[in-house]
Motif scaffolding. Structure first.
Motif, short mmCIF file in Angstrom:
data_model
loop_
_atom_site.label_atom_id
_atom_site.label_comp_id
_atom_site.label_asym_id
_atom_site.label_seq_id
_atom_site.Cartn_x
_atom_site.Cartn_y
_atom_site.Cartn_z
N GLY A 95 6.38 -0.22 7.55
CA GLY A 95 5.61 -0.24 6.30
C GLY A 95 6.35 -1.07 5.28
O GLY A 95 6.80 -0.60 4.20
N CYS A 96 5.92 -2.37 5.29
CA CYS A 96 6.31 -3.36 4.20
C CYS A 96 5.15 -4.03 3.55
O CYS A 96 4.40 -4.65 4.27
CB CYS A 96 7.33 -4.37 4.93
SG CYS A 96 7.65 -5.59 3.56
N SER A 97 4.64 -3.47 2.40
CA SER A 97 3.52 -3.83 1.75
C SER A 97 3.64 -4.11 0.44
O SER A 97 4.61 -3.67 -0.32
CB SER A 97 2.68 -2.49 1.89
OG SER A 97 2.60 -1.52 0.94
N PHE A 98 2.96 -5.07 0.05
CA PHE A 98 3.09 -5.63 -1.51
C PHE A 98 1.72 -5.93 -1.90
O PHE A 98 0.82 -6.52 -1.15
CB PHE A 98 4.20 -6.78 -1.80
CG PHE A 98 4.30 -7.75 -0.56
CD1 PHE A 98 3.52 -8.65 -0.46
CD2 PHE A 98 5.29 -7.44 0.54
CE1 PHE A 98 3.64 -9.62 0.66
CE2 PHE A 98 5.36 -8.19 1.65
CZ PHE A 98 4.48 -9.37 1.53
N THR A 99 1.56 -6.18 -3.36
CA THR A 99 0.38 -6.43 -3.74
C THR A 99 0.36 -7.53 -4.82
O THR A 99 1.31 -7.60 -5.67
CB THR A 99 -0.46 -5.28 -4.55
OG1 THR A 99 -0.57 -4.03 -3.48
CG2 THR A 99 -1.69 -5.58 -5.02
N THR A 100 -0.52 -8.42 -5.01
CA THR A 100 -0.62 -9.57 -6.04
C THR A 100 -0.48 -9.10 -7.35
O THR A 100 -1.20 -7.82 -7.63
CB THR A 100 -1.72 -10.31 -5.78
OG1 THR A 100 -2.79 -9.77 -5.68
CG2 THR A 100 -1.46 -11.24 -4.32
N LEU A 101 -0.04 -9.87 -8.42
CA LEU A 101 -0.08 -9.45 -9.67
C LEU A 101 -0.60 -10.51 -10.25
O LEU A 101 -0.99 -11.78 -10.04
CB LEU A 101 1.45 -9.92 -10.18
CG LEU A 101 2.42 -8.71 -9.60
CD1 LEU A 101 3.90 -9.12 -9.95
CD2 LEU A 101 2.25 -7.22 -9.85
#
Length: 209
Positions: free
Chosen positions: A202-208
């Motif tokens: 579970g490696c998740s990231f969201t744009t800024l």
């Protein structure tokens, strides 16, 4: 805002998740009529990665697990930003980013997705390298414009330093870019399924913005 680059490591598995996120507010009157209000002019993106293996031997041979854990910790979990280069979405080739008016010298880098009848343009705020800049068919070198990068006051802005494009002149750019993101969680769960080999589900990231 950090410009640290997300590490490229073996073990990345399919599928790679990519989600588009919009924010809409809905108001409904007593008559039942609904009014939708779009809060954002362009979406955020959430990336979800899975690693089937990250090797982390005690010797110097493989340090993939150490690299990932070190990178996550150096961002203090979700606190700090970083740059993710999507291998399927990282370049723009000869795209029009604006039209001159004989006064303005500032133009925002942008990308366009979709066909002519259903296209969508959005700003690029983390350029990596601008390899070509053409105004009305004439090429200009990087000494004639300034590129602002992620972390600056106007990320993704191009400023012509020696002239203002004339009225009606198209500004066309070729460049590469990354996505400014931050981790979605302060937790990262590794599992050691055989000696010195870990997985990361579970490696998740969201744009800024």
């Amino acid at each position: 805002m950090s410009t640290a680059a997300f590490p490229t490591l073996p073990g990345l598995a399919w599928p790679v998740q990519r989600s588009l996120l919009w924010q809409t507010r809905t108001q409904q009157s007593v008559s039942g009529k609904r009014l939708n209000l779009a809060d954002w002019s362009y979406p955020k993106r959430r990336f979800g990665l899975t690693y089937n293996f990250l090797r982390g031997s005690t010797g110097p041979s493989f340090t993939e697990w150490q690299t990932m854990e070190g990178f996550f910790n150096s961002r203090y979990g979700s606190w700090d930003s970083f740059l993710y280069t999507d291998p399927r979405d990282y370049s723009v080739d000869s795209s029009t980013i604006g039209t001159g008016d004989s006064t303005d010298t500032n133009f925002q880098l942008s990308r366009v997705l979709g066909s002519t009848v259903a296209s969508f343009s959005e700003p690029v705020t983390a350029p990596l390298a601008v390899s070509a800049m053409v105004v009305a068919g004439t090429s200009y070198t990087s000494t004639q414009f300034v590129t602002q990068y992620w972390g600056s006051t106007a990320p993704g802005m191009i400023t012509f330093s020696t002239f203002a494009p004339s009225t009606g002149q198209a500004i066309v750019a070729t460049f590469t870019y990354a996505w400014p993101v931050s981790f979605d969680s302060d937790t990262m769960d590794f599992s050691e399924f055989v000696r010195a080999i870990w997985d990361l589900k579970g490696c998740s990231f969201t744009t800024l913005k």
